[in-house]
Design a protein around this motif. Structure first.
Motif, PDB file in Angstrom:
ATOM      1  N   ALA A  46      -0.574   7.097   7.091  1.00 16.12           N
ATOM      2  CA  ALA A  46      -1.646   7.353   6.131  1.00 16.12           C
ATOM      3  C   ALA A  46      -2.992   7.116   6.808  1.00 16.12           C
ATOM      4  N   SER A  47      -3.974   7.923   6.451  1.00 14.50           N
ATOM      5  CA  SER A  47      -5.325   7.728   6.986  1.00 14.50           C
ATOM      6  C   SER A  47      -6.016   6.598   6.239  1.00 14.50           C
ATOM      7  N   THR A  67      -6.997   8.512  -3.218  1.00 12.32           N
ATOM      8  CA  THR A  67      -6.546   7.236  -2.652  1.00 12.32           C
ATOM      9  C   THR A  67      -5.753   6.424  -3.661  1.00 12.32           C
ATOM     10  N   VAL A 125      -2.181   7.783  -3.868  1.00  8.90           N
ATOM     11  CA  VAL A 125      -1.411   7.456  -2.659  1.00  8.90           C
ATOM     12  C   VAL A 125      -1.002   5.986  -2.662  1.00  8.90           C
ATOM     13  N   ARG A 126      -1.908   5.112  -3.075  1.00 10.52           N
ATOM     14  CA  ARG A 126      -1.571   3.693  -3.108  1.00 10.52           C
ATOM     15  C   ARG A 126      -0.426   3.413  -4.070  1.00 10.52           C
ATOM     16  N   LEU A 129       2.856   4.731  -2.359  1.00 10.86           N
ATOM     17  CA  LEU A 129       3.312   3.965  -1.200  1.00 10.86           C
ATOM     18  C   LEU A 129       3.421   2.466  -1.478  1.00 10.86           C
ATOM     19  N   TYR A 177       4.990   1.559   5.622  1.00 13.29           N
ATOM     20  CA  TYR A 177       4.218   2.659   6.207  1.00 13.29           C
ATOM     21  C   TYR A 177       3.125   2.094   7.106  1.00 13.29           C
ATOM     22  N   THR A 215      -1.036   2.539   8.361  1.00 11.77           N
ATOM     23  CA  THR A 215      -2.365   3.127   8.182  1.00 11.77           C
ATOM     24  C   THR A 215      -3.020   3.303   9.548  1.00 11.77           C
ATOM     25  N   THR A 233      -7.032  10.273   0.708  1.00  8.33           N
ATOM     26  CA  THR A 233      -6.168   9.738   1.759  1.00  8.33           C
ATOM     27  C   THR A 233      -5.208  10.824   2.207  1.00  8.33           C
ATOM     28  N   VAL A 263      -1.723  11.913   4.109  1.00 15.19           N
ATOM     29  CA  VAL A 263      -0.395  11.329   4.320  1.00 15.19           C
ATOM     30  C   VAL A 263       0.459  12.293   5.128  1.00 15.19           C
TER      31      VAL A 263
END
Length: 488
Positions: free
Chosen positions: A304-305, A344, A347-348, A351, A356, A358, A409, A411
């Protein structure tokens, strides 16, 4: 009178009593001078460039530029004499380009009526190389020692002048006296350096002598005893001292502003050049300004970015600035890969509890990560409807989306949510504003460069008409007093 002459005279008178401790803080005290000198030396270089062409075409050094550049050397010498170029005085240097008779450090250069047009092409680089080697030994790079500890090499490269001044400072600290022999040797080396500076600055044609003229009183320049009213001896061939041209406060401010504008324009030209390189050198055939490919990997289930925040007010502004963004990803060794972009917060949630990684920073030689412990995801990524844009498949996968406000974000996962990933990726943007941006920056910087340079040249060259010097005023006052006494 000495028969050996050189048109650059450098003098320094050692104070009889120097403070034992003041040298420890002089590096702080000279900071205001160093800031001003940094600007003055930029002007020195620019004006020397102008003088180069003037000498090449006319054989003469413009008088106004000559006086300014000599003033810069003179100011530099006073600061060096006060500070760690000699530590010869505790008297604080004055902020002026002009000579100050009561100050213990002086520098003067005889104005040349004619200079060689041919020598100007080679003397400042080719002919001066032997002297540059000597100067490097005197002021930097000439004295070295090295040790090895924890596989690290350490060195000392202050030059012989710095080393001798340090020795004198330690002796001064414990005895209250500056060793005269050390002072004479340091002044000889400083004098050598300043002669080379004047020669490289195109001010003289006479080649600097390979001679260490030691002592505070310059023994390598003829004393003009026939001019007893001179504040200090001037070089052989110097014209009689002219009334000092005082620079008004307005002209001083204009000079500083001109140098600042010139410096800012040079920074702007560098920025504009970098933007031009991005637009013309990094834009691919599809119109995207693209980064180099990097390899990213994780032992977890996803890459993930960091949070990508875009907030520029109106929703349409970011797209006008940056256009469309693009990310291309390919699994190392082949195989399918999933790429998706979502807010974001979504995504949070997805995940949360998943193992994972970052990607915090990306670079051509180093990439940093932050790992998060967890288990496998309960749902394959493609089954979710959180993605702003997504794609999955074998080979290189590409997603393109218009940049817009929000927290986003990126992924990257295996489509089935399996563990361990290694991918090659790059990112780019169409950046439609980049072209007009570098054009605007280069155009405005070029205009400011012209304006700043013109301001400096006008201030320096178009000096005000000289008025009576302090010396002349004193002589006139004494003459009037004698006339008054005679009348009485």
């Amino acid at each position: 009178m000495s028969t050996t002459t050189y048109p650059v005279r450098v003098d320094g008178a050692l104070d009889d009593r120097l403070n034992r401790w003041l040298w420890l803080v002089k590096w702080v005290l000279v900071i205001p001078h160093l800031l001003v000198l940094a600007l003055l030396w930029i002007a020195f270089v620019l004006l020397s460039f102008v003088a180069f062409f003037a000498i090449l075409f006319t054989g003469r050094y413009p008088r106004g530029i000559f006086e300014f550049n000599v003033g810069v050397l003179r100011w530099t010498w006073r600061v060096e004499f006060y500070a760690y170029g000699a530590l010869g005085t505790d008297k604080y240097p004055p902020f002026t380009l002009h000579d100050v008779p009561e100050y213990p450090a002086h520098l003067d250069v005889a104005y040349p009526e004619h200079l060689s047009r041919g020598l100007v092409l080679v003397k400042w680089w080719l002919l001066a190389i032997p002297h540059y080697i000597v100067v490097a030994f005197f002021i930097g790079g000439g004295t070295w020692f090295a040790t090895q500890a924890d596989d690290r090499a350490w060195g000392w490269g202050s030059g012989l002048v710095g080393l001798l001044v340090l020795v004198a400072a330690v002796v001064l600290l414990f005895t209250g006296r500056y060793p005269r022999s050390v002072f004479d040797l340091v002044l000889g080396m400083d004098r050598w350096v300043l002669r080379v500076a004047a020669y490289a600055g195109l001010m003289v044609d006479q080649y600097p002598p390979f001679r260490l003229d030691m002592g505070g009183d310059d023994p390598g320049t003829t004393r003009l005893h026939e001019q007893p009213l001179e504040p200090y001896p001037r070089p052989a061939g110097s014209p009689p001292r002219q009334p000092e041209r005082q620079m008004s406060a307005g002209r001083t401010v204009a000079l500083v502003l001109g140098v600042l504008v010139t410096l800012a324009s040079l920074v702007g030209l560098s920025v504009g050049g970098a933007l031009l390189w991005l637009d013309q050198g990094r834009r691919d055939s599809a119109g995207f300004v693209t980064s180099d490919k990097v390899t990213l990997s994780t032992t977890g289930y996803a890459l993930a970015s960091d949070e990508l925040t875009i907030d520029a007010g109106a929703a349409s502004v970011p797209h006008r600035w940056f256009g469309d963004a693009r990310v291309r990803v390919q699994m190392v060794g082949g195989g399918p890969v999933f790429v998706g972009l979502a807010s974001t917060s979504d995504v949070r949630r997805y995940l949360s509890g998943v193992g994972y990684t970052t990607v915090t920073t990306v670079g051509p030689n180093s990439t940093t990560y932050a790992d998060h412990a967890g288990t496998a995801p309960a749902t394959a990524p493609a089954e979710l409807n959180i993605w702003r844009v997504q794609t999955a498949g074998s080979g290189e996968q590409t997603i393109i989306w218009p940049l817009e406000n929000g927290d986003w974000t990126l992924v990257v996962m295996a489509p089935d949510g399996s563990k361990e990933l290694s991918v090659r990726a790059d990112a780019g943007a169409t950046a439609p504003s980049l072209e007009w941006l570098w054009i605007a920056v280069l155009t405005s910087s070029g205009a400011f460069l012209l304006l700043g340079t013109l301001t400096v040249v006008l201030v320096v060259v178009r000096q005000p008409k000289p008025g009576p010097s302090t010396l002349q005023q004193t002589l006139l006052r004494r003459s009037n007093e004698r006339d008054g006494e005679t009348t009485d």
